[in-house]
Design an enzyme around this catalytic site. Structure first.
Site: not given
Ligand code: ZN
Ligand code: FE
Length: 253
Positions: A54, A56, A58-59, A112, A131, A169
Protein backbone atom coordinates in the site's frame (compact mmCIF):
# COMPACT_ATOMS: atom_id res chain seq x y z
CA UNK A 1 12.59 -19.12 -1.29
CA UNK A 2 14.67 -17.69 1.49
CA UNK A 3 13.13 -14.88 3.58
CA UNK A 4 15.06 -12.44 5.75
CA UNK A 5 13.78 -9.76 8.11
CA UNK A 6 15.27 -6.26 7.80
CA UNK A 7 14.28 -4.12 10.82
CA UNK A 8 13.75 -0.53 9.81
CA UNK A 9 12.72 2.75 11.46
CA UNK A 10 11.20 2.31 14.92
CA UNK A 11 9.13 -0.83 14.38
CA UNK A 12 8.95 -1.57 10.63
CA UNK A 13 9.96 -4.87 9.07
CA UNK A 14 11.05 -4.96 5.45
CA UNK A 15 11.14 -8.52 4.07
CA UNK A 16 13.92 -9.63 1.73
CA UNK A 17 13.06 -12.59 -0.52
CA UNK A 18 15.75 -14.55 -2.32
CA UNK A 19 14.90 -17.16 -4.94
CA UNK A 20 18.30 -18.79 -5.27
CA UNK A 21 17.63 -20.84 -8.43
CA UNK A 22 16.82 -17.79 -10.54
CA UNK A 23 18.74 -15.25 -8.47
CA UNK A 24 15.64 -13.08 -8.07
CA UNK A 25 15.76 -10.81 -5.01
CA UNK A 26 12.72 -8.87 -3.86
CA UNK A 27 11.96 -6.61 -0.94
CA UNK A 28 8.47 -6.11 0.40
CA UNK A 29 7.53 -2.56 1.46
CA UNK A 30 10.94 -0.87 1.69
CA UNK A 31 10.37 1.96 4.16
CA UNK A 32 13.87 3.28 3.45
CA UNK A 33 16.58 2.35 0.96
CA UNK A 34 19.60 2.44 3.31
CA UNK A 35 18.93 -0.64 5.47
CA UNK A 36 18.00 -2.60 2.31
CA UNK A 37 21.23 -1.51 0.57
CA UNK A 38 23.22 -2.54 3.63
CA UNK A 39 21.77 -6.08 3.58
CA UNK A 40 22.18 -6.43 -0.19
CA UNK A 41 25.83 -5.37 0.11
CA UNK A 42 26.48 -7.67 3.07
CA UNK A 43 25.05 -10.63 1.17
CA UNK A 44 26.31 -9.73 -2.29
CA UNK A 45 22.78 -9.71 -3.76
CA UNK A 46 21.28 -7.64 -6.59
CA UNK A 47 17.73 -6.32 -6.14
CA UNK A 48 15.34 -7.36 -8.93
CA UNK A 49 11.85 -6.58 -7.53
CA UNK A 50 10.00 -4.40 -5.04
CA UNK A 51 6.59 -5.58 -3.85
CA UNK A 52 4.41 -2.87 -2.31
CA UNK A 53 1.27 -3.60 -0.33
CA UNK A 54 0.00 0.00 0.00
CA UNK A 55 0.94 3.63 -0.46
CA UNK A 56 1.95 4.70 3.06
CA UNK A 57 5.36 6.35 3.34
CA UNK A 58 6.70 3.73 5.74
CA UNK A 59 6.08 1.13 3.00
CA UNK A 60 7.14 2.91 -0.22
CA UNK A 61 9.73 5.40 1.13
CA UNK A 62 12.67 3.50 -0.37
CA UNK A 63 11.09 2.80 -3.79
CA UNK A 64 12.66 5.49 -5.94
CA UNK A 65 16.18 5.34 -4.48
CA UNK A 66 16.25 1.54 -4.84
CA UNK A 67 14.90 1.72 -8.39
CA UNK A 68 17.49 4.35 -9.33
CA UNK A 69 20.27 2.09 -8.05
CA UNK A 70 19.04 -1.32 -9.31
CA UNK A 71 16.51 -0.62 -12.06
CA UNK A 72 14.33 -3.16 -10.24
CA UNK A 73 10.68 -3.75 -11.15
CA UNK A 74 8.11 -2.23 -8.77
CA UNK A 75 4.87 -4.16 -8.30
CA UNK A 76 1.93 -2.59 -6.50
CA UNK A 77 -1.85 -2.28 -6.23
CA UNK A 78 -3.69 -1.47 -9.44
CA UNK A 79 -6.42 0.18 -7.39
CA UNK A 80 -3.90 2.67 -5.99
CA UNK A 81 -1.26 2.88 -8.74
CA UNK A 82 -1.17 6.68 -8.68
CA UNK A 83 0.10 6.65 -5.10
CA UNK A 84 2.88 4.04 -5.56
CA UNK A 85 6.15 5.81 -6.51
CA UNK A 86 7.83 4.27 -9.57
CA UNK A 87 5.23 1.53 -10.10
CA UNK A 88 5.88 -0.71 -13.16
CA UNK A 89 3.38 -3.55 -12.76
CA UNK A 90 -0.14 -3.04 -11.43
CA UNK A 91 -1.75 -6.10 -9.84
CA UNK A 92 -5.10 -6.87 -8.24
CA UNK A 93 -7.35 -9.56 -6.82
CA UNK A 94 -6.70 -13.04 -8.22
CA UNK A 95 -3.61 -12.05 -10.24
CA UNK A 96 -0.53 -14.27 -10.17
CA UNK A 97 2.79 -12.46 -10.40
CA UNK A 98 6.00 -14.40 -10.94
CA UNK A 99 9.08 -13.39 -8.93
CA UNK A 100 11.89 -15.32 -10.62
CA UNK A 101 10.03 -18.64 -10.55
CA UNK A 102 8.10 -18.01 -7.34
CA UNK A 103 4.46 -17.24 -8.16
CA UNK A 104 2.73 -14.77 -5.84
CA UNK A 105 -1.05 -14.75 -5.66
CA UNK A 106 -2.51 -11.28 -5.11
CA UNK A 107 -5.47 -10.43 -2.89
CA UNK A 108 -7.24 -7.07 -2.77
CA UNK A 109 -7.61 -6.32 0.94
CA UNK A 110 -9.02 -2.79 1.27
CA UNK A 111 -9.65 -1.37 4.73
CA UNK A 112 -6.41 0.13 6.08
CA UNK A 113 -6.16 1.94 2.74
CA UNK A 114 -8.41 1.83 -0.34
CA UNK A 115 -5.89 0.01 -2.50
CA UNK A 116 -4.17 -2.34 -0.07
CA UNK A 117 -3.09 -5.72 -1.45
CA UNK A 118 -1.47 -8.86 -0.01
CA UNK A 119 0.89 -11.37 -1.67
CA UNK A 120 0.67 -15.10 -0.98
CA UNK A 121 3.41 -17.54 -1.99
CA UNK A 122 1.62 -20.91 -1.88
CA UNK A 123 4.67 -23.18 -2.09
CA UNK A 124 6.47 -21.34 0.70
CA UNK A 125 3.29 -20.79 2.72
CA UNK A 126 4.27 -17.14 3.07
CA UNK A 127 1.79 -14.26 3.27
CA UNK A 128 2.99 -10.65 2.97
CA UNK A 129 0.06 -8.61 4.17
CA UNK A 130 1.51 -5.18 4.98
CA UNK A 131 -0.74 -3.43 7.50
CA UNK A 132 -3.80 -5.69 7.10
CA UNK A 133 -3.20 -8.50 9.62
CA UNK A 134 -0.70 -7.82 12.40
CA UNK A 135 0.35 -10.42 14.96
CA UNK A 136 -2.68 -10.22 17.30
CA UNK A 137 -3.96 -7.12 15.52
CA UNK A 138 -5.06 -5.48 12.31
CA UNK A 139 -4.38 -2.17 10.59
CA UNK A 140 -6.30 0.97 11.48
CA UNK A 141 -9.17 1.84 9.16
CA UNK A 142 -7.83 5.01 7.53
CA UNK A 143 -9.65 4.64 4.21
CA UNK A 144 -12.10 1.78 4.61
CA UNK A 145 -15.15 0.66 6.56
CA UNK A 146 -15.27 -2.10 9.18
CA UNK A 147 -17.35 -4.29 6.83
CA UNK A 148 -14.75 -3.87 4.08
CA UNK A 149 -11.88 -4.77 6.42
CA UNK A 150 -13.76 -7.77 7.84
CA UNK A 151 -14.29 -9.01 4.30
CA UNK A 152 -10.59 -8.49 3.50
CA UNK A 153 -9.50 -10.35 6.63
CA UNK A 154 -11.86 -13.18 5.68
CA UNK A 155 -9.99 -13.68 2.39
CA UNK A 156 -6.67 -14.03 4.21
CA UNK A 157 -8.16 -16.14 7.00
CA UNK A 158 -9.19 -18.70 4.38
CA UNK A 159 -5.52 -19.51 3.68
CA UNK A 160 -3.99 -22.64 5.27
CA UNK A 161 -3.13 -22.67 8.98
CA UNK A 162 0.55 -23.35 8.27
CA UNK A 163 0.87 -20.06 6.36
CA UNK A 164 3.39 -17.72 7.99
CA UNK A 165 2.09 -14.16 8.33
CA UNK A 166 4.80 -11.62 7.45
CA UNK A 167 3.29 -8.31 8.52
CA UNK A 168 5.14 -5.01 8.33
CA UNK A 169 5.36 -3.95 11.99
CA UNK A 170 6.44 -5.18 15.41
CA UNK A 171 3.26 -4.14 17.22
CA UNK A 172 2.66 -7.51 18.83
CA UNK A 173 3.19 -6.78 22.52
CA UNK A 174 0.82 -3.81 22.66
CA UNK A 175 -1.66 -5.71 20.47
CA UNK A 176 -1.48 -8.59 22.98
CA UNK A 177 -2.43 -6.29 25.86
CA UNK A 178 -5.56 -5.22 24.04
CA UNK A 179 -6.37 -8.74 22.84
CA UNK A 180 -6.26 -10.14 26.38
CA UNK A 181 -8.44 -7.24 27.54
CA UNK A 182 -11.13 -7.79 24.89
CA UNK A 183 -11.02 -11.63 24.87
CA UNK A 184 -10.20 -12.55 28.49
CA UNK A 185 -11.58 -16.10 28.30
CA UNK A 186 -9.26 -17.19 25.48
CA UNK A 187 -6.76 -19.65 27.01
CA UNK A 188 -4.61 -19.93 23.86
CA UNK A 189 -4.38 -16.14 23.73
CA UNK A 190 -3.31 -15.86 27.37
CA UNK A 191 -0.54 -18.39 26.79
CA UNK A 192 0.60 -16.60 23.63
CA UNK A 193 0.65 -13.23 25.40
CA UNK A 194 3.03 -14.67 28.01
CA UNK A 195 5.36 -16.02 25.31
CA UNK A 196 5.33 -12.64 23.58
CA UNK A 197 6.38 -10.85 26.79
CA UNK A 198 9.28 -13.29 27.18
CA UNK A 199 10.36 -12.91 23.54
CA UNK A 200 10.22 -9.12 23.68
CA UNK A 201 12.13 -9.02 26.98
CA UNK A 202 14.89 -10.90 25.15
CA UNK A 203 14.69 -8.43 22.25
CA UNK A 204 13.40 -11.08 19.85
CA UNK A 205 11.06 -10.42 16.91
CA UNK A 206 7.55 -11.91 17.09
CA UNK A 207 6.91 -11.78 13.33
CA UNK A 208 6.23 -13.89 11.31
CA UNK A 209 3.52 -15.83 13.12
CA UNK A 210 1.53 -18.87 11.94
CA UNK A 211 -1.89 -18.02 10.51
CA UNK A 212 -3.44 -20.91 12.43
CA UNK A 213 -2.35 -19.29 15.68
CA UNK A 214 -3.75 -15.93 14.54
CA UNK A 215 -7.08 -17.62 13.78
CA UNK A 216 -7.26 -18.87 17.38
CA UNK A 217 -5.93 -15.80 19.18
CA UNK A 218 -6.24 -12.62 17.09
CA UNK A 219 -9.53 -10.91 18.06
CA UNK A 220 -9.79 -9.21 14.66
CA UNK A 221 -9.99 -12.62 12.97
CA UNK A 222 -12.54 -13.86 15.50
CA UNK A 223 -15.45 -11.44 15.10
CA UNK A 224 -17.69 -14.39 14.12
CA UNK A 225 -16.81 -16.28 17.32
CA UNK A 226 -19.81 -16.29 19.71
CA UNK A 227 -17.48 -16.06 22.71
CA UNK A 228 -15.91 -12.85 21.46
CA UNK A 229 -19.31 -11.41 20.51
CA UNK A 230 -20.49 -12.08 24.04
CA UNK A 231 -17.34 -10.54 25.52
CA UNK A 232 -18.09 -7.24 23.75
CA UNK A 233 -21.81 -7.40 24.65
CA UNK A 234 -22.96 -8.18 21.10
CA UNK A 235 -24.31 -11.72 21.33
CA UNK A 236 -26.12 -12.59 18.09
CA UNK A 237 -24.89 -9.50 16.22
CA UNK A 238 -23.43 -9.86 12.71
CA UNK A 239 -19.64 -10.31 12.60
CA UNK A 240 -19.18 -6.93 10.87
CA UNK A 241 -20.74 -5.27 13.92
CA UNK A 242 -18.58 -7.25 16.34
CA UNK A 243 -15.51 -6.41 14.26
CA UNK A 244 -16.45 -2.71 14.24
CA UNK A 245 -16.85 -2.74 18.03
CA UNK A 246 -13.51 -4.48 18.58
CA UNK A 247 -11.72 -2.11 16.17
CA UNK A 248 -13.31 0.94 17.84
CA UNK A 249 -12.33 -0.37 21.29
CA UNK A 250 -8.73 -0.83 20.12
CA UNK A 251 -8.64 2.75 18.79
CA UNK A 252 -9.58 3.95 22.30
CA UNK A 253 -7.40 1.50 24.26
ZN1 ZN B 1 0.11 1.63 6.58
FE1 FE C 1 2.77 0.76 8.16
Amino acid sequence: MEIERIPCRKDNYVWLLHESTSGAVAVVDPADAEPVEARLAARGLRLTHILNTHHHGDHVGGNLALKARWNCKIIGPRADAARIPGIDAEVGDGDMYDIGGAPAKVFDVPGHTRGHIAYWFAKDRALFCGDTIFALGCGRLFEGSPAQMWNSLGKLRALPDDTQVYCAHEYTQSNARFAVHVDPGNVALAARAKEIDIARARGEATVPSPLGLEKRTNPFLRADDPGLAAAVGLTGAPPEAVFAAVRAAKDQF
